[in-house]
Design an enzyme around this catalytic site. Structure first.
Site, mmCIF file in Angstrom:
data_model
loop_
_atom_site.group_PDB
_atom_site.id
_atom_site.type_symbol
_atom_site.label_atom_id
_atom_site.label_comp_id
_atom_site.label_asym_id
_atom_site.label_seq_id
_atom_site.Cartn_x
_atom_site.Cartn_y
_atom_site.Cartn_z
ATOM 1 N N CYS A 1 39.247 43.210 50.764
ATOM 2 C CA CYS A 1 38.005 42.904 50.092
ATOM 3 C C CYS A 1 39.076 42.125 48.220
ATOM 4 C CB CYS A 1 37.207 43.771 49.377
ATOM 5 S SG CYS A 1 36.712 44.112 51.154
ATOM 6 N N HIS B 1 33.926 42.484 43.161
ATOM 7 C CA HIS B 1 33.881 42.914 44.975
ATOM 8 C C HIS B 1 32.542 43.740 44.313
ATOM 9 C CE1 HIS B 1 33.656 43.096 48.526
ATOM 10 N NE2 HIS B 1 34.136 44.740 48.628
ATOM 11 N N ASN C 1 28.106 43.649 51.889
ATOM 12 C CA ASN C 1 29.123 43.838 51.692
ATOM 13 C C ASN C 1 30.074 42.567 52.589
ATOM 14 O OD1 ASN C 1 32.203 44.409 50.649
ATOM 15 N ND2 ASN C 1 32.809 46.536 51.360
#
Length: 330
Positions: A117, A257, A287
């Protein structure tokens, strides 16, 4: 005009996957419900790539948008950096497919980085280093992930979280003082076990057994990830600000993020930046790993939330555990 080279974001773009998987859809697949998911994550639905779409094709679509926004042609690119942990295939790099798909020059080095990520910030830092030293002038940095094809849809702790998508920026050398002020990268390898895809590599090569055991799907210790995420994201944000002599109130936009709304709310309180200044789309995307920052940044730019000379803070954390931050003068 200053003689100092800065790396400025000249254009942004994204790929929004066409499929949608709602919380109510997941209720029919696994033991969960809409209220449980929304209260614990802030996610209402996530985007799912349709058959025939791959990590590279999403990346290429996002990069074409970014090039258009920058008013540039693919031939202007000196480098393509692709952050992903869900490549088209182990070999060659997804970025090589992107280079071919958009028609960039064969002299344009194109490569992937694996920082989960945090991949987009890692890629941005690499591009910044090349541009600041004069090695190149213009680069593409992409975050692109197709995590739903690495999901165990019988594991309610992970399958409710992730979605597919891609975001991209075109960055170029600038001399007027705007651009990336600093980037900061970190890794704590002692935490590799709390977020991983254990199967499919040289340690556990693909076999009937590893597939049956779903070793090729994401495995996560959610509580542990939550604790380190709040701490490390907050510290990375504070590092970016203190390095540049800035205060929380100086920041106009946070492109973070987006893994969990509770994480973002906790970070917002710790660093004293109101959540209203965060570019949020977790509710409708889920996500998207390395794609989440460039997607949310693109949406904020196109919505008119970013103006010249605004300070934009980026923070991300993912498997490794790897995390980082960047501070940008828009």
């Amino acid at each position: 005009m200053s003689s100092v080279i800065h790396t400025r974001i000249a254009g942004t773009g994204k790929y929004r996957a066409d499929g949608v998987l709602t919380n109510h859809d997941l209720e029919k697949m696994v033991d969960t419900n809409d209220t449980w998911i929304r209260e614990r994550t802030g996610i209402r639905e996530r985007r799912i790539a349709l058959p025939g779409v791959y990590t590279s094709t999403m990346a290429s679509a996002a990069l074409k948008e970014a090039l258009d926004a920058a008013g540039m042609q693919p031939g202007a690119l000196d480098m393509i950096i692709c952050g992903t942990v869900t490549p088209d295939m182990p070999l060659p790099a997804t970025a090589a497919f992107v280079q071919r798909q958009i028609g960039a020059s064969g002299n344009c080095p194109s490569f992937d980085i694996s920082a989960a990520c945090a991949g987009f910030i890692y890629g941005l830092s690499i591009a910044d280093a090349f541009i600041r030293t004069g090695k190149i002038r213009t680069a593409a940095v992409i975050g692109t992930e197709m995590l739903t094809r690495f999901m165990d849809f019988e594991d309610r702790n992970t399958c409710v979280l992730f979605g597919d998508g891609a975001g991209a920026v075109v960055v170029t050398a600038d001399h007027d003082g705007r651009g990336i002020l600093s980037t900061h990268l970190f890794t704590d390898g002692s935490l590799t076990d709390i977020l991983q895809i254990p199967g499919g590599g040289s340690k556990e090569p693909a076999s009937a057994e590893t597939v049956a055991q779903k070793r090729h799907c994401i495995q996560m210790e959610g509580r542990e990830v939550f604790k380190v995420a709040v701490r490390y994201l907050s510290e990375a944000a504070e590092t970016a600000l203190s390095t540049n002599g800035k205060k929380p109130e100086d920041v106009q936009l946070v492109a973070a993020h987006q893994a969990n709304m509770r994480i973002l709310s906790a970070v917002s309180k710790r660093v004293s930046i109101p959540i209203e200044r965060f570019a949020l789309n977790l509710e409708s995307y889920g996500n998207t790993s390395s794609a989440s920052i460039p997607i949310s940044l693109d949406e904020a730019v196109r919505a008119g939330r970013v103006n010249d000379n605004d300070l934009v803070l980026m923070i991300a954390l993912g498997g490794g555990i790897s995390w980082g931050s960047a501070l940008i003068r828009w």
